[in-house]
Design an enzyme around this catalytic site. Structure first.
Site, PDB file in Angstrom:
ATOM      1  N   LYS A  33       1.145  -1.797  -0.210  1.00  0.00           N
ATOM      2  CA  LYS A  33      -0.461  -0.121   0.130  1.00  0.00           C
ATOM      3  C   LYS A  33       1.016   0.960  -0.313  1.00  0.00           C
ATOM      4  CE  LYS A  33      -0.182   0.186   4.876  1.00  0.00           C
ATOM      5  NZ  LYS A  33      -1.269  -0.668   6.536  1.00  0.00           N
ATOM      6  N   TYR A 242      17.117  29.981   8.891  1.00  0.00           N
ATOM      7  CA  TYR A 242      16.151  29.723   9.801  1.00  0.00           C
ATOM      8  C   TYR A 242      15.548  29.774  11.196  1.00  0.00           C
ATOM      9  CZ  TYR A 242      14.322  29.984   5.154  1.00  0.00           C
ATOM     10  OH  TYR A 242      13.433  29.768   3.416  1.00  0.00           O
TER      11      TYR A 242
END
Ligand code: PLP
Length: 344
Positions: A33, A242
């Site tokens: 899956k 950042y």
């Protein structure tokens, strides 16, 4: 532009399936899956088919359709979400076997595709998918008269062998299915490892095939190498990335690699993650950006051309721990920007 390279070792994948297969005397299926846990269901499916897998499991009918195109007619493809509204054409055309979760799904299936194969999914306590004991006893005789291909259920705590939920669910599953002449399946990777009383007629491992816990002895399947774009000197007291979250404690050589959270390299791993230059660990410094990661390469004594995130030194579960998640999420998050190579 050089992109990062995700190398998928299909030989290791097959060895993992064989090792899990050797733990039981019953049939061993394979769960592919979510695009084969992010590694590519068509290529994973074909490798497992060649290794002898005859029963595949997917989450949705659309995934089943894609897999059928890749592996051809013959092997069974079971669909965990059963037969939902709108699935009939795909189930019919791709010869899928829905694992019916409710009386509604059963009615839908026998009305839309009379005589078409199906399996039954029972809820043995996880309360996520499947018919509950009361619902099952109401439709059991009708369902059994149609000859279901399989009756299955799923364990909630199989990765914790001593958890009392395992024995509880085993007893519930037996109470709902003992004496029925239908193949049964209860175990995913964790249940396969729990032992023979959990195996029934088919095990259906997923994560263990792809090298993840709880299969501790799994061979690693993925290697992820991130190319270095630029290397710079950062003076003691300067910051990287950042938010200025990292301040250089010493003069530092910092490499910037191509790869970031848009590629599934989860931002939360930032402060705890490590990249590798060969055998040498290079700590990630500063925040993970969308497309870039910065790492301390001072101690290498030379500038690297690439740094490794996943491989011999670091498994999907190690990286998952740094990000506060599980190996399943690291694998299924791996992005589409990587150059993918396959090793046999
Ligand atoms: C995902 C899934 C599996 C495979 O589980 P792993 O832990 O990856 O081995 C098996 N059965 C069901 C119902 C699942 O949803």
């Amino acid at each position: 532009m050089t992109s990062a390279t995700l190398s998928i070792d299909l030989g290791a994948l097959v060895r993992n399936w064989q090792a899990l297969d050797a733990m039981s005397t019953c049939e061993t299926g394979a769960v592919v899956k979510a695009d084969g846990y992010g590694l590519g269901a068509p290529v994973v499916g074909r490798a497992l088919l060649r290794a002898g897998v005859r029963s595949f499991f997917v989450a949705t009918a659309a995934e089943g359709n894609t897999l059928r195109d890749a592996i051809g007619q013959g092997p069974a493809i079971y669909v965990f979400s059963g037969h939902m509204t709108g699935d009939t054409t795909a189930i019919d055309k791709a010869a899928l076997t829905p694992l019916l979760n409710s009386v509604d799904q059963m009615l839908r299936h026998v009305e839309a595709l009379p005589g078409a194969p199906f399996g039954i999914q029972l809820d043995s306590g996880m309360n996520r998918l499947g018919m509950e004991p009361g619902e099952w006893s109401a439709v059991r005789d009708i369902a059994l008269a149609q000859g279901p291909a399989m009756i299955m259920s799923h364990l909630a705590c199989a990765d914790e062998p001593s958890h009392p939920m395992n024995a509880h669910q085993l007893a519930e599953f037996r109470a709902m299915t003992d004496g029925m002449d239908v193949p049964r399946s209860l175990a995913a990777t964790g249940g396969t490892i729990l032992g023979p009383e959990y195996h029934f007629d088919m095990t259906r491992p997923g994560i263990g095939l792809y090298g993840g816990l709880p299969f501790v002895d799994a061979a690693p399947v993925v290697t992820l190498d991130l190319p270095v774009i630029q290397v710079r000197d950062v003076m003691q007291g300067e910051t990287v990335g950042y938010g200025n979250t990292w301040i250089a404690p010493r003069d530092t050589r910092v490499a910037t690699v191509s790869g970031g959270y848009a590629d599934g390299l989860i931002r939360a791993m930032g402060p705890n993650a490590t990249l590798y230059a060969g055998d040498v660990p290079c700590p990630v410094v500063g925040r993970v950006s969308m497309d870039l990661i910065t790492a301390d390469v001072t101690d290498l004594g030379g500038d690297p051309t690439e740094l490794q995130l996943l491989g011999r030194h670091q498994s999907v579960d190690t990286v998952a721990e740094a990000a506060g998640t599980i190996g399943y999420e690291i694998l299924t998050s791996l992005g589409q920007r990587y150059h993918r190579t396959h090793v046999q």
